[in-house]
Design a protein around this motif. Structure first.
Motif, PDB file in Angstrom:
ATOM      1  N   LEU A  68       0.818  -1.204   0.000  1.00  0.00           N
ATOM      2  CA  LEU A  68       0.000   0.000   0.000  1.00  0.00           C
ATOM      3  C   LEU A  68       0.857   1.260   0.000  1.00  0.00           C
ATOM      4  CD1 LEU A  68      -2.896  -0.794   2.529  1.00  0.00           C
ATOM      5  CD2 LEU A  68      -3.001  -0.781   0.048  1.00  0.00           C
ATOM      6  N   VAL A  69       1.840   1.297   0.889  1.00  0.00           N
ATOM      7  CA  VAL A  69       2.666   2.502   1.023  1.00  0.00           C
ATOM      8  C   VAL A  69       3.486   2.738  -0.243  1.00  0.00           C
ATOM      9  CG1 VAL A  69       4.539   3.560   2.325  1.00  0.00           C
ATOM     10  CG2 VAL A  69       2.724   2.329   3.534  1.00  0.00           C
ATOM     11  N   VAL A  70       4.099   1.677  -0.776  1.00  0.00           N
ATOM     12  CA  VAL A  70       4.957   1.830  -1.959  1.00  0.00           C
ATOM     13  C   VAL A  70       4.139   2.287  -3.163  1.00  0.00           C
ATOM     14  CG1 VAL A  70       6.405   0.582  -3.599  1.00  0.00           C
ATOM     15  CG2 VAL A  70       6.705   0.222  -1.148  1.00  0.00           C
ATOM     16  N   THR A  71       2.993   1.665  -3.400  1.00  0.00           N
ATOM     17  CA  THR A  71       2.175   2.050  -4.552  1.00  0.00           C
ATOM     18  C   THR A  71       1.612   3.463  -4.396  1.00  0.00           C
ATOM     19  OG1 THR A  71       0.312   0.899  -3.513  1.00  0.00           O
ATOM     20  CG2 THR A  71       1.550  -0.283  -5.191  1.00  0.00           C
ATOM     21  N   LYS A  72       1.214   3.821  -3.178  1.00  0.00           N
ATOM     22  CA  LYS A  72       0.672   5.163  -2.969  1.00  0.00           C
ATOM     23  C   LYS A  72       1.745   6.228  -3.189  1.00  0.00           C
ATOM     24  CE  LYS A  72      -2.533   8.043  -1.692  1.00  0.00           C
ATOM     25  NZ  LYS A  72      -3.773   8.219  -2.493  1.00  0.00           N
ATOM     26  N   VAL A  73       2.928   6.001  -2.653  1.00  0.00           N
ATOM     27  CA  VAL A  73       4.019   6.968  -2.836  1.00  0.00           C
ATOM     28  C   VAL A  73       4.416   7.053  -4.309  1.00  0.00           C
ATOM     29  CG1 VAL A  73       6.434   7.430  -2.291  1.00  0.00           C
ATOM     30  CG2 VAL A  73       4.863   6.761  -0.476  1.00  0.00           C
ATOM     31  N   THR A 107       4.815   9.985  -9.437  1.00  0.00           N
ATOM     32  CA  THR A 107       4.761   9.925 -10.898  1.00  0.00           C
ATOM     33  C   THR A 107       3.596  10.764 -11.407  1.00  0.00           C
ATOM     34  OG1 THR A 107       3.451   7.906 -10.733  1.00  0.00           O
ATOM     35  CG2 THR A 107       5.828   7.659 -11.037  1.00  0.00           C
ATOM     36  N   PRO A 108       3.773  11.467 -12.523  1.00  0.00           N
ATOM     37  CA  PRO A 108       2.688  12.332 -13.012  1.00  0.00           C
ATOM     38  C   PRO A 108       1.524  11.569 -13.615  1.00  0.00           C
ATOM     39  CG  PRO A 108       4.548  12.360 -14.532  1.00  0.00           C
ATOM     40  CD  PRO A 108       5.004  11.586 -13.322  1.00  0.00           C
ATOM     41  N   SER A 109       1.763  10.340 -14.117  1.00  0.00           N
ATOM     42  CA  SER A 109       0.692   9.605 -14.775  1.00  0.00           C
ATOM     43  C   SER A 109      -0.347   9.096 -13.794  1.00  0.00           C
ATOM     44  CB  SER A 109       1.276   8.435 -15.570  1.00  0.00           C
ATOM     45  OG  SER A 109       1.990   7.559 -14.706  1.00  0.00           O
ATOM     46  N   ALA A 110       0.107   8.579 -12.626  1.00  0.00           N
ATOM     47  CA  ALA A 110      -0.787   8.069 -11.582  1.00  0.00           C
ATOM     48  C   ALA A 110      -1.701   6.964 -12.117  1.00  0.00           C
ATOM     49  CB  ALA A 110      -1.608   9.195 -10.978  1.00  0.00           C
ATOM     50  N   ILE A 111      -1.121   5.981 -12.797  1.00  0.00           N
ATOM     51  CA  ILE A 111      -1.884   4.855 -13.331  1.00  0.00           C
ATOM     52  C   ILE A 111      -2.038   3.801 -12.245  1.00  0.00           C
ATOM     53  CG2 ILE A 111      -1.936   3.051 -15.094  1.00  0.00           C
ATOM     54  CD1 ILE A 111      -0.273   4.873 -16.862  1.00  0.00           C
ATOM     55  N   SER A 112      -3.222   3.239 -12.127  1.00  0.00           N
ATOM     56  CA  SER A 112      -3.477   2.220 -11.122  1.00  0.00           C
ATOM     57  C   SER A 112      -2.666   0.963 -11.436  1.00  0.00           C
ATOM     58  CB  SER A 112      -4.968   1.879 -11.084  1.00  0.00           C
ATOM     59  OG  SER A 112      -5.203   0.772 -10.236  1.00  0.00           O
ATOM     60  N   PRO A 113      -2.054   0.336 -10.424  1.00  0.00           N
ATOM     61  CA  PRO A 113      -1.298  -0.902 -10.695  1.00  0.00           C
ATOM     62  C   PRO A 113      -2.189  -2.066 -11.089  1.00  0.00           C
ATOM     63  CG  PRO A 113      -1.381  -0.436  -8.343  1.00  0.00           C
ATOM     64  CD  PRO A 113      -1.935   0.772  -9.024  1.00  0.00           C
ATOM     65  N   PHE A 114      -3.499  -1.939 -10.896  1.00  0.00           N
ATOM     66  CA  PHE A 114      -4.422  -3.013 -11.279  1.00  0.00           C
ATOM     67  C   PHE A 114      -4.863  -2.901 -12.732  1.00  0.00           C
ATOM     68  CE2 PHE A 114      -5.465  -2.553  -6.623  1.00  0.00           C
ATOM     69  CZ  PHE A 114      -4.816  -3.711  -6.245  1.00  0.00           C
ATOM     70  N   ALA A 115      -4.484  -1.838 -13.420  1.00  0.00           N
ATOM     71  CA  ALA A 115      -4.961  -1.623 -14.796  1.00  0.00           C
ATOM     72  C   ALA A 115      -4.585  -2.761 -15.752  1.00  0.00           C
ATOM     73  CB  ALA A 115      -4.444  -0.280 -15.314  1.00  0.00           C
ATOM     74  N   PRO A 116      -3.318  -3.262 -15.769  1.00  0.00           N
ATOM     75  CA  PRO A 116      -3.016  -4.382 -16.682  1.00  0.00           C
ATOM     76  C   PRO A 116      -3.819  -5.637 -16.380  1.00  0.00           C
ATOM     77  CG  PRO A 116      -1.000  -3.334 -15.882  1.00  0.00           C
ATOM     78  CD  PRO A 116      -2.109  -2.803 -15.060  1.00  0.00           C
TER      79      PRO A 116
END
Length: 236
Positions: free
Chosen positions: A162-167, A172-181
């Motif tokens: 949670l912490v790593v993905t949120k940071v 990053t400017p794109s802010a793409i969800s890691p669940f998108a792929p």
């Protein structure tokens, strides 16, 4: 208050408990009220400017994700005390306790007089709501001993994620969800989501070209008729 304590209100309603139980903890209510006052009414917006500083924002975001883990586990334990090994109820209550602020957002908007039905979290989930649902499922499987991992280990790995993905999303400017792929792959496999085929695109191009030619045909006819009349006059 609905946004801050939305998880407690929603989980209490799901378990037929009093939705105002969070008011019993006067410390949390006073702290939330103080933060609200300082954010909106602090002179010169000093409080807001301090927390707009990126390192402080990252620290607060990390602390919030840590509390999310505790809320999920607390909701699952609380649901299990009412319904033993009812994993659907445990997932629902843990999800509501961890992401109640997002799930109750439509009601909160209605109370404020701002109705946005297109922003329904159940229809179009945001990243916090999705990751809370995944965490609720994982901790429910661990609680029912279907997932062979210790609770403290799962809490540690889940919180780090949670912490790593949120940071990362904040930096990053794109802010793409890691669940998108994964959502794209599962959508194609389970629901047949796919891009429009190439033949449909070619048909659309042909139709557009035919309409343009049909629109141009009267003008071309007039030009040809005018040229014929000029030739006749020259011959005469």
């Amino acid at each position: 208050m609905l946004h801050c304590f939305g998880g407690s209100v929603l989980s209490s309603l799901m378990l037929a408990e009093s939705p105002v139980g969070f008011l019993a903890n006067s410390t949390n209510v006073l702290l939330a009220s103080l933060v609200w006052y300082l954010v909106f009414y602090c002179p010169q917006d000093i409080f807001y400017r301090c927390f707009s500083f990126l390192p402080l924002r990252l620290m607060v975001a990390g602390m919030k994700e840590v509390t999310r883990t505790w809320k999920i586990t607390g909701g699952i334990t609380h649901a299990n005390s009412h319904y033993k090994n009812a994993w659907l109820i445990m997932v629902a209550v843990g999800w509501a306790r961890g992401a109640g602020g997002g799930l109750i957002s439509n009601f909160e908007q209605l109370v404020r007089g701002i109705w946005k039905p297109e922003s329904n979290e159940l229809l179009k989930m945001s990243y916090p709501v999705k990751v809370t649902l995944v965490g609720a499922i994982l901790f429910t499987l661990q609680h029912t001993q279907s997932l062979p991992i210790a609770r403290h280990s799962l809490m540690f790995f889940y919180t780090i994620f949670l912490v790593v993905t949120k940071v990362t999303m904040m930096l990053t400017p794109s802010a793409i969800s890691p669940f998108a792929p994964f959502e794209a792959v599962l959508g194609r496999m389970l629901f047949g989501w796919q891009h429009p085929p190439s033949n449909m695109k070619s048909e659309a191009k042909l139709s557009s070209s035919s309409t343009s030619s049909s629109c141009d045909s009267p003008s071309t006819r007039e030009n040809s008729d005018g040229a014929k009349k000029r030739q006749v006059k020259k011959v005469e």
